[in-house]
Design an enzyme around this catalytic site. Sequence first.
Site, PDB file in Angstrom:
ATOM      1  N   LYS A  53       0.849  -1.202   0.000  1.00  0.00           N
ATOM      2  CA  LYS A  53       0.000   0.000   0.000  1.00  0.00           C
ATOM      3  C   LYS A  53       0.880   1.245   0.000  1.00  0.00           C
ATOM      4  O   LYS A  53       0.628   2.196  -0.750  1.00  0.00           O
ATOM      5  CB  LYS A  53      -0.961  -0.015   1.207  1.00  0.00           C
ATOM      6  CG  LYS A  53      -2.088  -1.011   1.021  1.00  0.00           C
ATOM      7  CD  LYS A  53      -2.908  -1.300   2.281  1.00  0.00           C
ATOM      8  CE  LYS A  53      -3.896  -2.437   1.997  1.00  0.00           C
ATOM      9  NZ  LYS A  53      -4.663  -2.913   3.146  1.00  0.00           N
ATOM     10  N   GLN A  97      -5.263  -1.797   9.165  1.00  0.00           N
ATOM     11  CA  GLN A  97      -5.140  -3.125   8.557  1.00  0.00           C
ATOM     12  C   GLN A  97      -5.799  -4.183   9.452  1.00  0.00           C
ATOM     13  O   GLN A  97      -5.591  -4.204  10.668  1.00  0.00           O
ATOM     14  CB  GLN A  97      -3.648  -3.455   8.338  1.00  0.00           C
ATOM     15  CG  GLN A  97      -3.388  -4.744   7.573  1.00  0.00           C
ATOM     16  CD  GLN A  97      -3.882  -4.706   6.128  1.00  0.00           C
ATOM     17  OE1 GLN A  97      -3.920  -3.660   5.495  1.00  0.00           O
ATOM     18  NE2 GLN A  97      -4.257  -5.849   5.606  1.00  0.00           N
ATOM     19  N   ASP A 120     -11.521   2.407   3.288  1.00  0.00           N
ATOM     20  CA  ASP A 120     -11.774   0.965   3.212  1.00  0.00           C
ATOM     21  C   ASP A 120     -13.254   0.683   2.939  1.00  0.00           C
ATOM     22  O   ASP A 120     -13.609  -0.423   2.537  1.00  0.00           O
ATOM     23  CB  ASP A 120     -11.448   0.327   4.576  1.00  0.00           C
ATOM     24  CG  ASP A 120     -10.236  -0.567   4.541  1.00  0.00           C
ATOM     25  OD1 ASP A 120      -9.917  -1.092   3.457  1.00  0.00           O
ATOM     26  OD2 ASP A 120      -9.631  -0.747   5.608  1.00  0.00           O
TER      27      ASP A 120
END
Length: 297
Positions: A53, A97, A120
């Site tokens: 990322k 995460q 997200d």
Amino acid sequence: MVAQIINGNEVAKSIRAELKEEIAGMKMSGVTPGLVVIIVGEDPASQVYVRKKGEACVELGIDSETIRLPAETTEQELLDLIEKYNNDKKFDGILVQLPLPKHINEQNVLLRIDPSKDVDGFHPVNVGKMVVGAEDCYLPCTPHGIQELLVRSGNDPKGKHVVVIGRSNIVGKPITNILLQKAPGADATVTICHSRTQNMSGFTKQADILIAAIGVPNFVKADMVREGVVVIDVGVNRINDPTAKNGTRLVGDVDFESVKEKAKAITPVPGGVGPMTITMLMKNTVKAAKIHHNLKK
Ligand code: GUN
């Protein structure tokens, strides 16, 4: 039938080229999108994803910061850190995460992220907006990537019967909602199957498009699909393989070798859905920066 192999690396590359140009344009108006990625603990797969990322941000010109916290971090410490980034205008997106260590409540954490920074797409506000088809939401990255893969590979789901195997919050439920919207790139009839579905083949054989996200290596066999099906394999499973250099290899949820003989199109693992997820995260971060700076879509 010789199946079209849907190349996720190629599709991701062309979306990244579009984003790179868009970001360069935004920078001319003084706006640089920013993303902060927070990881708690040492899960090796998560470490790899987080590194990728950060690399994608550098490639596209997005400002990024990766915060690595020890596994013993308390839930309150994590919530306080999220609050700090909610109030930091330098960052348009915040990503925590998953999975988190067991002592931290995932829902509490996802709820603390400002929905306008939830790139997200996991905050209930964005989940709700996705369900009603609102424009200003962030779609979850993996299912959004699947939709792009279908459309850009010439397999538009409009009017098709899509069968999804798996009901997770990250893939199964959102891809179902995304593809049944009355919207371009959607307009499908969607059936969702899961681990308790009886007579699974009875459903999967009806699929024009089959999306496998159940987390079982090589679960979908050739006798479960009809000729001409389009197959999207979301599985990432590491299995033992004595012939491989490190003794293991990655396989999907679909028995690729047998199913490709019947399919019209199919994604490989690796190199199918995987490369799309981070690319769609970059797209959401750009969208967040536009929203925060009132730039046009
Ligand atoms: N872990 C596995 N997939 C994802 C994802 O899409 N987002 C986050 N934050 N964690 C994940």
